[in-house]
Design a protein around this motif. Structure first.
Motif, PDB file in Angstrom:
ATOM      1  N   THR A  65      15.629  83.595   3.236  1.00 42.07           N
ATOM      2  CA  THR A  65      17.142  85.014   3.457  1.00 42.07           C
ATOM      3  C   THR A  65      18.495  84.532   2.579  1.00 42.07           C
ATOM      4  OG1 THR A  65      15.813  85.208   5.292  1.00 42.07           O
ATOM      5  CG2 THR A  65      18.078  86.306   4.982  1.00 42.07           C
ATOM      6  N   ARG A 114      24.062  84.272   9.739  1.00 36.54           N
ATOM      7  CA  ARG A 114      22.769  84.124  10.797  1.00 36.54           C
ATOM      8  C   ARG A 114      22.767  82.572  11.548  1.00 36.54           C
ATOM      9  NH1 ARG A 114      16.958  81.597   8.468  1.00 36.54           N
ATOM     10  NH2 ARG A 114      17.171  84.069   7.803  1.00 36.54           N
ATOM     11  N   HIS A 144      16.286  90.758  13.179  1.00 38.88           N
ATOM     12  CA  HIS A 144      16.381  89.492  11.700  1.00 38.88           C
ATOM     13  C   HIS A 144      15.250  90.946  11.002  1.00 38.88           C
ATOM     14  CE1 HIS A 144      16.043  87.135   7.873  1.00 38.88           C
ATOM     15  NE2 HIS A 144      15.067  86.696   8.599  1.00 38.88           N
ATOM     16  N   GLN A 147      14.408  91.465   7.402  1.00 37.78           N
ATOM     17  CA  GLN A 147      13.491  90.917   7.487  1.00 37.78           C
ATOM     18  C   GLN A 147      11.742  92.109   7.832  1.00 37.78           C
ATOM     19  OE1 GLN A 147      12.360  87.825   6.585  1.00 37.78           O
ATOM     20  NE2 GLN A 147       9.769  88.346   6.408  1.00 37.78           N
ATOM     21  N   ARG A 177      12.268  86.694  15.334  1.00 35.88           N
ATOM     22  CA  ARG A 177      13.263  87.951  15.705  1.00 35.88           C
ATOM     23  C   ARG A 177      12.674  88.216  14.505  1.00 35.88           C
ATOM     24  NH1 ARG A 177      17.394  83.708  13.298  1.00 35.88           N
ATOM     25  NH2 ARG A 177      16.267  82.722  12.063  1.00 35.88           N
ATOM     26  N   ARG A 232       5.624  82.208  12.485  1.00 36.16           N
ATOM     27  CA  ARG A 232       6.145  80.646  12.589  1.00 36.16           C
ATOM     28  C   ARG A 232       6.039  79.707  14.346  1.00 36.16           C
ATOM     29  NH1 ARG A 232      10.378  76.866  12.411  1.00 36.16           N
ATOM     30  NH2 ARG A 232      11.689  78.462  12.487  1.00 36.16           N
ATOM     31  N   GLN A 234       8.143  78.443  16.239  1.00 30.84           N
ATOM     32  CA  GLN A 234      10.041  78.555  16.718  1.00 30.84           C
ATOM     33  C   GLN A 234      10.327  77.257  17.721  1.00 30.84           C
ATOM     34  OE1 GLN A 234      12.043  81.032  15.199  1.00 30.84           O
ATOM     35  NE2 GLN A 234       9.814  81.734  13.936  1.00 30.84           N
ATOM     36  N   PRO A 272       6.334  85.530   7.039  1.00 29.24           N
ATOM     37  CA  PRO A 272       7.703  85.609   6.331  1.00 29.24           C
ATOM     38  C   PRO A 272       8.268  84.391   5.715  1.00 29.24           C
ATOM     39  CG  PRO A 272       7.817  85.113   8.817  1.00 29.24           C
ATOM     40  CD  PRO A 272       6.153  85.460   8.997  1.00 29.24           C
ATOM     41  N   GLN A 273       7.608  83.211   6.491  1.00 26.46           N
ATOM     42  CA  GLN A 273       7.547  82.105   5.865  1.00 26.46           C
ATOM     43  C   GLN A 273       8.939  81.390   6.713  1.00 26.46           C
ATOM     44  OE1 GLN A 273       6.263  80.659   2.381  1.00 26.46           O
ATOM     45  NE2 GLN A 273       6.654  82.552   1.142  1.00 26.46           N
TER      46      GLN A 273
END
Ligand code: NCD
Length: 318
Positions: A65, A114, A144, A147, A177, A232, A234, A272-273
């Motif tokens: 990002t 962020r 996000h 994204q 998000r 992922r 989190q 999204p990685q």
């Protein structure tokens, strides 16, 4: 959030995709699509934002990002400053605004933020001078937006008819998000069948994700879908959740080639990685022929260029 718009109706801030009008989303995607080039070709560059300054203010780690916002601004001719700030949470709110005022005094036009705390982008947006725009690059578990747009652009490149699509968002929905912004954008674009798939502890509150079907079984969630969007785990956003260890999670919720076979034969796989290979996704799938994960990264720069152009266009002409 109506405060994202100026009095003349133009987009000033991008903090959430919730209730962003469909024509605006479609215009941003269309513009971004025009900026995508195959790998190996030179990306388009312009001087559209020459003389503008974009500041990246990140208090949480980021690779894609941050770098893609930076490249997007530079490819439009803007100057870029990057701040990776480590702030203790006790003094965070105040320090963030002081940093913002400093940047504002340095003639920054857009702040890309962020932060792990809910509400920071909106607080900054409420306190900056009228000519400054705020773009969220990830707000806690809440939103996000760029994204969400790059995910929509990626889907659209393979499956343009949103009204015919089945999309499964799989994994740690509760803390994501990315999932929330996907939910907003896919909802606005009229996705026919949106599913969330997660173990019960990672499901969001019942009041959230209205209209989505909920699946605690990955097999039923993947059945016949066109798009599989993996998330992922989190861990940094979990206080007291008793999560199965990596192997147990993978056994029930990992996307393996066998499980992907339950989706449609032409289904695409997104993430999204950063990826936890062998926990939420098998390497054969992440690197396999159905994966569009690298397209997502490439599309990220195009989407961020379109968004920067949209919020700073008035300044470029000024
Ligand atoms: C995501 C993020 O930070 O929200 N990564 C990204 O921006 N591509 C997803 C994640 O961290 O899991």
């Amino acid at each position: 959030m109506s405060t994202q718009f100026r009095a003349d109706g133009s987009l000033r801030h991008l903090i959430t995709l919730e209730s962003l009008p469909r024509p605006l989303i479609e215009r941003l995607l269309e513009r971004a699509q025009g900026l995508v080039r195959p790998l190996g070709e030179r990306p388009p560059v312009s001087r559209a934002l020459a003389g503008c300054t974009v500041a990246n203010l990140f208090t949480e780690p980021s690779t894609r990002t941050r770098v893609s916002f930076e490249l997007a601004a530079k490819r439009l001719g803007a100057d870029v400053v990057n701040l990776e700030v480590q702030l203790s949470s006790r003094v965070k709110g105040e320090s963030m605004l002081d940093t913002v005022y400093t940047l504002q005094s340095l003639h920054v036009d857009a702040l890309v933020i962020r932060d792990a705390e809910t509400g920071v982008p909106a607080t900054v947006a409420a306190n900056v001078a009228p000519h400054v725009s705020v773009l969220s690059a990830g707000e806690a578990h809440v939103a996000h937006p760029t994204q969400g747009l790059l995910d929509a652009l990626t889907v659209r490149q393979y499956k343009p008819r949103f009204d015919r699509l089945s999309i499964a968002i799989v994994g740690d929905i509760r803390h994501s998000r990315v999932a929330r912004s996907a939910f907003h954008v896919f909802g606005t674009l009229g996705v026919a069948d949106l599913r969330i798939v997660a173990p019960p502890v990672l499901m969001p509150e019942p009041t959230e994700f209205s209209g989505c079907t909920r699946h605690t079984s990955l097999e039923s969630g993947l059945d016949g879908v066109d798009v599989v969007m993996m998330l992922r785990i989190q861990k940094e956003r979990m206080a007291q959740i008793d999560l199965p260890d990596g192997d147990r999670y993978y056994a029930s919720y990992g996307l393996t080639p066998e499980r992907l076979a339950l989706a449609r034969p032409d289904a695409i796989v997104m993430h999204p990685q950063p990826m936890n290979r062998g926990i939420e996704i098998a390497s054969e799938v992440a690197d396999g022929p159905r994966s569009v994960i690298r397209d997502q990264v490439r599309n990220g720069v195009a989407v961020r260029m379109a968004v920067l152009n949209e919020v700073l266009a008035w300044r470029a002409g000024a």
